[in-house]
Design a protein around this motif. Structure first.
Motif, PDB file in Angstrom:
ATOM      1  N   ASN A 118      42.180  45.613  40.176  1.00  0.00           N
ATOM      2  CA  ASN A 118      40.980  46.066  40.870  1.00  0.00           C
ATOM      3  C   ASN A 118      40.260  44.857  41.474  1.00  0.00           C
ATOM      4  OD1 ASN A 118      38.628  47.195  41.771  1.00  0.00           O
ATOM      5  ND2 ASN A 118      37.932  47.956  39.787  1.00  0.00           N
ATOM      6  N   PRO A 119      40.190  44.745  42.810  1.00  0.00           N
ATOM      7  CA  PRO A 119      39.552  43.577  43.425  1.00  0.00           C
ATOM      8  C   PRO A 119      38.068  43.459  43.118  1.00  0.00           C
ATOM      9  CG  PRO A 119      40.046  45.259  45.074  1.00  0.00           C
ATOM     10  CD  PRO A 119      40.714  45.685  43.806  1.00  0.00           C
ATOM     11  N   GLU A 120      37.414  44.557  42.760  1.00  0.00           N
ATOM     12  CA  GLU A 120      35.995  44.503  42.402  1.00  0.00           C
ATOM     13  C   GLU A 120      35.777  43.686  41.130  1.00  0.00           C
ATOM     14  OE1 GLU A 120      33.387  45.630  43.936  1.00  0.00           O
ATOM     15  OE2 GLU A 120      34.286  46.790  45.559  1.00  0.00           O
ATOM     16  N   THR A 121      36.800  43.693  40.258  1.00  0.00           N
ATOM     17  CA  THR A 121      36.699  42.990  38.978  1.00  0.00           C
ATOM     18  C   THR A 121      37.387  41.631  39.004  1.00  0.00           C
ATOM     19  OG1 THR A 121      36.669  45.113  37.827  1.00  0.00           O
ATOM     20  CG2 THR A 121      37.154  43.169  36.498  1.00  0.00           C
ATOM     21  N   TYR A 122      38.604  41.576  39.593  1.00  0.00           N
ATOM     22  CA  TYR A 122      39.421  40.368  39.517  1.00  0.00           C
ATOM     23  C   TYR A 122      39.500  39.584  40.823  1.00  0.00           C
ATOM     24  CZ  TYR A 122      40.993  42.327  35.081  1.00  0.00           C
ATOM     25  OH  TYR A 122      41.041  42.829  33.803  1.00  0.00           O
TER      26      TYR A 122
END
Length: 411
Positions: free
Chosen positions: A359-363
């Motif tokens: 998930n790009p929002e997290t990582y």
């Protein structure tokens, strides 16, 4: 002749050895070694991959070091211009290890369509801009062409394109707020010539790249006035050292910030990966070592008679211990061999096919990045071999307790 090694080889090659009671335990020990090195390889490669990918993306958007005005402005918007004619531009005279210095100026705005709108930061850049980063993440179109008197070409992220339901070569309306509240907003039309997708959601959702002359025109600046300078280094590893050198070689009215200073929370977070990796390595070596200790003890107890005969023939405890340690080392090497084959295969599959997504929002990345270092692989294997071997030395002392008179009768 190394008779201890000779006997160890005969034990390993013997059919009785392969069909003995200890065979399942030995296989479990080899599997534990293999699984341990697989997990360690994956942990190190993915941990390093995340660190390098995140920091490279941040440097791609912001440069390794930014030179800006010494003021209280902590936003991404350029408010006070800097004269482009500086002693350090276009090249530092007293600082080496710098790949490129590029000017920039940022302006806050809103992109509008008939049904949607999106807030953006218009990053104006010039002909000195290094497009290496955006060329890597360009999914469609091309980068803007600044080799003309004035260009309305811009580069937008796939995130913004999807939100506004735009396509390549569409014309989009941008509204920019004036610095003076008494003036009306400025409207500009831009042509989207390229679409990028870095996977870094924090920047993808707001960054539009275009001509710095547009920002200069909107701010009523001259062609020699810019928002700041971005410094690209040859090596990220020297960022703190180079950051101090750069600060010492700029004017008193200017300030320099590394991306470590600008985004401390992000870099503190990715540094935690190192702690997690070391914890995993310690656990895996401990588990593998315990399994090897069990296997070694079973091997010794299974060959009590052989130990008694060797002692009766004059072999010392040290020599007999060497036989079993050679045997155990073979098992460790066998586990390392298969662990490396399987572990590296998994890493290469992920590197080329990107099967595992994040998930790009997290990582800050869309797929699990992998960084394979030959040095790290060698250190992991050598470290595992040495630590496992050292853990076997103490249990091997059980051989000194075996008496020939009793062991020969042992059945």
């Amino acid at each position: 002749m190394n008779y201890e090694l000779f006997i160890a080889k005969r034990i390993i090659a013997g059919k009785k050895y392969k069909n003995s009671i200890s065979s399942p335990i030995i296989k479990i020990a080899i599997t534990a070694i293999a699984l341990g090195i697989i997990i360690m390889l994956i942990s190190v490669a993915t941990g390093a991959g995340l660190q390098y990918k995140i920091r490279d993306k941040m440097a791609g958007f912001k440069g390794h070091v930014q030179i800006i005005n010494y003021d209280a402005n902590n936003s991404d918007v350029s408010t006070t211009p800097i004269d482009k004619n500086q002693d350090f531009y276009p090249k530092f005279k007293n600082v080496d290890g710098i790949k490129n210095i590029q000017v920039f100026a940022n302006k806050a705005g809103i992109l509008r369509t008939e049904t949607e709108f999106e807030g953006i930061i218009f990053k104006g850049v010039s002909t000195d801009y290094d497009w290496t980063f955006f060329n890597e993440y360009l999914v469609e179109g091309r980068t803007p062409n600044f080799n003309q008197d004035r260009t309305k070409e811009v580069l937008l992220s796939q995130t913004i394109m999807n939100r506004l339901q735009l396509k390549l070569n569409d014309v989009v309306l941008a509204t920019f707020i004036k610095t003076s509240t008494s003036k009306l907003p400025s409207n500009r039309k831009y042509t989207i010539v390229g679409i990028y997708n870095s996977g870094f959601a924090e920047f993808d959702k707001s960054m539009m790249i275009g001509d710095i002359r547009e920002v200069q025109n909107l701010n009523k600046w001259t062609e020699n006035e810019v928002g700041g300078f971005e410094v690209i280094l040859n090596s990220f590893d020297k960022i703190e050292e180079k950051g101090e050198e750069i600060y010492s070689n700029i004017g008193a009215t200017l300030n320099s910030k590394t991306i470590l200073d600008s985004y401390p929370a992000v870099f503190e977070w990715i540094e935690l990966f190192d702690n997690n990796v070391w914890f995993i390595i310690a656990i895996m070596i401990l588990v593998a070592g315990i399994n090897m200790i069990t296997a070694l003890l079973v091997l010794i107890l299974e060959r009590v008679q052989m130990i008694g005969i060797l002692k009766a023939l004059g072999s010392t405890n040290t020599s007999i211990r060497k036989i079993f340690l050679y045997n155990a080392s073979y098992l460790i090497l066998k586990g390392l061999f298969w662990g490396n084959i399987i572990g590296l295969s998994i890493l290469f599959i992920q590197y080329y096919f990107e099967l595992i997504t994040l998930n790009p929002e997290t990582y800050y990345v869309t797929t699990m990045p992998v960084y394979i270092s030959l040095k790290a692989i060698l250190l992991l294997n050598i470290g595992t071999l040495i630590m496992s071997f050292l853990m076997l030395i103490i249990p091997s002392y059980i051989i000194t307790k075996i008496q020939p008179s009793k062991s020969i009768k042992f059945a």
